[in-house]
Scaffold this motif. Structure first.
Motif, short mmCIF file in Angstrom:
data_model
loop_
_atom_site.label_atom_id
_atom_site.label_comp_id
_atom_site.label_asym_id
_atom_site.label_seq_id
_atom_site.Cartn_x
_atom_site.Cartn_y
_atom_site.Cartn_z
N SER A 129 -3.82 -2.82 -0.65
CA SER A 129 -4.93 -3.22 0.21
C SER A 129 -4.43 -3.88 1.50
CB SER A 129 -5.86 -4.18 -0.52
OG SER A 129 -5.17 -5.37 -0.86
N ARG A 130 -3.16 -4.25 1.51
CA ARG A 130 -2.57 -4.87 2.70
C ARG A 130 -1.50 -3.96 3.32
NH1 ARG A 130 -1.89 -11.25 2.05
NH2 ARG A 130 -4.01 -11.74 1.40
N GLY A 131 -1.57 -2.69 3.02
CA GLY A 131 -0.65 -1.74 3.64
C GLY A 131 0.60 -1.43 2.86
N GLY A 132 0.69 -1.92 1.64
CA GLY A 132 1.86 -1.63 0.81
C GLY A 132 1.85 -0.19 0.34
N ALA A 133 3.04 0.39 0.23
CA ALA A 133 3.15 1.79 -0.17
C ALA A 133 3.26 1.92 -1.68
CB ALA A 133 4.38 2.42 0.49
N ASP A 177 -4.48 -9.48 -5.13
CA ASP A 177 -4.03 -8.76 -3.94
C ASP A 177 -3.31 -9.68 -2.95
OD1 ASP A 177 -6.19 -10.22 -3.07
OD2 ASP A 177 -7.03 -8.61 -1.84
N ARG A 178 -2.62 -10.67 -3.49
CA ARG A 178 -1.91 -11.62 -2.63
C ARG A 178 -0.43 -11.28 -2.56
NH1 ARG A 178 -3.95 -17.06 -5.37
NH2 ARG A 178 -3.54 -15.78 -7.20
N LEU A 179 0.22 -11.77 -1.52
CA LEU A 179 1.67 -11.61 -1.37
C LEU A 179 2.37 -12.68 -2.20
CD1 LEU A 179 1.82 -11.13 2.52
CD2 LEU A 179 1.95 -9.36 0.76
N LEU A 180 3.59 -12.40 -2.60
CA LEU A 180 4.35 -13.37 -3.40
C LEU A 180 4.56 -14.67 -2.64
CD1 LEU A 180 7.04 -11.05 -5.02
CD2 LEU A 180 4.91 -11.87 -6.01
N SER A 181 4.78 -14.58 -1.35
CA SER A 181 5.00 -15.78 -0.54
C SER A 181 3.76 -16.67 -0.50
CB SER A 181 5.43 -15.40 0.87
OG SER A 181 4.44 -14.60 1.48
#
Length: 148
Positions: free
Chosen positions: A85-89, A108-112
């Motif tokens: 959902s954030r552009g990840g392939a 749908d969050r980033l690890l950081s």
């Protein structure tokens, strides 16, 4: 080595002739054909080659030995490290096995953003056609044609 379906297609299109056949027969409404075991190509046939195998749920779980990439617990699903959902392939380096709890908590969050780290670095598996061919036990009728 090709599947029976591909072998029959090659024979019916005139691209190969049957050198060895099985006792079984494939039948259609108008045609009866022995099951081919050894073929000889009548001309060069381009074999489609896929550089890499796309990641599937089953293959990712196998690659990661059914262990969660976040907590090392038993994994039953897969997660995109960089969410789609954030552009990840959808590729091997962005997909890890995950347990349902970690997958739900990460969402749908980033690890950081949540302060997590991966326990493993996701990589593409190194599977070659030779490895797959070596894993298949050759049929006894193939002996004279394999040269080994």
């Amino acid at each position: 080595m090709v599947s029976v379906h591909r072998a029959v297609a090659l024979v019916l299109s005139g691209k190969a002739v049957v050198l060895e056949q099985d006792t079984r027969e494939l039948r259609s409404e108008r045609l009866s054909l022995p099951v081919p075991q050894v073929l000889c190509l009548t001309r060069y046939v381009h074999v489609p080659y896929r550089g890499s195998v796309p990641p599937t749920r089953r293959s990712v779980l196998q690659r990661d030995a059914h262990r969660c990439g976040y907590c090392a617990g038993p994994a039953d699903t897969v997660d995109h490290v960089h969410p789609r959902s954030r552009g990840g392939a959808h590729e091997w380096t962005n997909v890890v096995a995950a347990c349902a709890r970690c997958n739900h908590r990460k969402a749908d969050r980033l690890l950081s953003e949540i302060g997590w780290q991966l326990l493993v670095t996701p990589t593409a598996p190194r599977v070659r056609a030779a490895v797959l061919a070596a894993a298949v036990r050759p049929h006894p009728s193939w002996g004279p044609y394999l040269g080994g």
